[in-house]
Write a protein that holds these residues in place. Structure first.
Motif: not given
Length: 249
Positions: A130, A204-205, A207-209, A212, A249
């Motif tokens: 990211f 993917y999960e 990375s988003r976590y 945030e 997530p």
């Protein structure tokens, strides 16, 4: 007997109070966090609203209003974090000792490839980077540059915490985070978060976590410099509470 309390300030707080720290003298060697904030509000009543929103860090850990703190503790008053001196990479918890750090701050350009390389391992088949950059236009307002300030040792410690949470939630997934401090121009990179895992779904999960969670707990602040002014920006997705449960997530 009086005891001297020293509280470090960051971002918009040190600008408003024109100081990097403030001192209080009380007859108490220990106080609750709530009592300390009350004393600060009494000393700086015009900044009551902002002080009320801040969290206190004690020895580089977020403290609750009910926690008891000592005048000898390392104390900091932290305004809402960004929704990020040249700092050398802080030691990470990884081994061996000569391994590259996974979490660091720098006032130099960040290499996406460098950060990503640190999480790629033979048993992981997926990796994601990211990349956060400075956006020129926001709500019709043109940004000239960003300026980032960090409570450096605590920022690295909380980034390490994010990595530990990710490894526990996603079966050993690996994480690395590099964040800029100082001036970051339009289109330049401010943060790189690399994650690797055995399979792409959990990558993917995770990375988003990571991004945030970084916005939620890492003490890094962003000052937006516009053509006609500037403003420190904090967390903008709701009430800021770094003591809240982990993000979903």
């Amino acid at each position: 007997m009086e005891y001297k309390w020293t509280i470090r300030l960051f971002a918009g707080l040190n600008e408003r109070l024109d100081a990097s720290s403030v001192e209080l003298n009380t007859q108490h060697s220990t106080l609750t966090v709530a009592a300390l904030k009350k004393l600060l509000i009494e000393q700086f009543p015009s900044h009551q609203h902002l002080i009320h929103l801040c969290f206190v860090a004690c020895n580089q850990t977020y403290a609750t209003d009910d926690d008891t703190i000592n005048h000898t503790d390392e104390l900091a008053l932290l305004p809402p974090v960004s929704g990020g001196e040249e700092s050398a990479p802080e030691p990470s918890t990884q081994t061996p000792e000569d391994a590259l750090p996974l979490y660091w701050l720098t006032d130099q350009p960040i290499s996406v490839e460098d950060v990503t390389r640190r999480v790629i391992t033979p048993d992981h088949g997926a990796s994601i980077a990211f990349v956060g950059t400075t956006r020129e236009w926001t709500a019709g307002q043109r940004t000239v540059r960003l300026e980032y300030e960090a409570y450096a040792p605590m920022a690295v410690r909380t980034m390490e915490q994010i990595g530990e949470e990710i490894a526990a939630r996603w079966n050993g997934a690996q994480c690395a985070i590099a964040h800029r401090t100082g001036i970051v121009d339009v289109a330049d990179i401010s943060v790189v978060i690399a994650v690797s895992s055995p399979h792409r779904d959990e990558c993917y999960e995770a990375s988003r976590y990571a991004i945030e969670r970084l916005k939620q707990i890492v003490p890094i602040w962003k000052k937006e410099i516009w053509e006609d002014g500037s403003e420190w920006k904090g967390h903008q997705t709701g009430p800021w509470n770094p003591l809240a449960d982990q993000v979903q997530p």
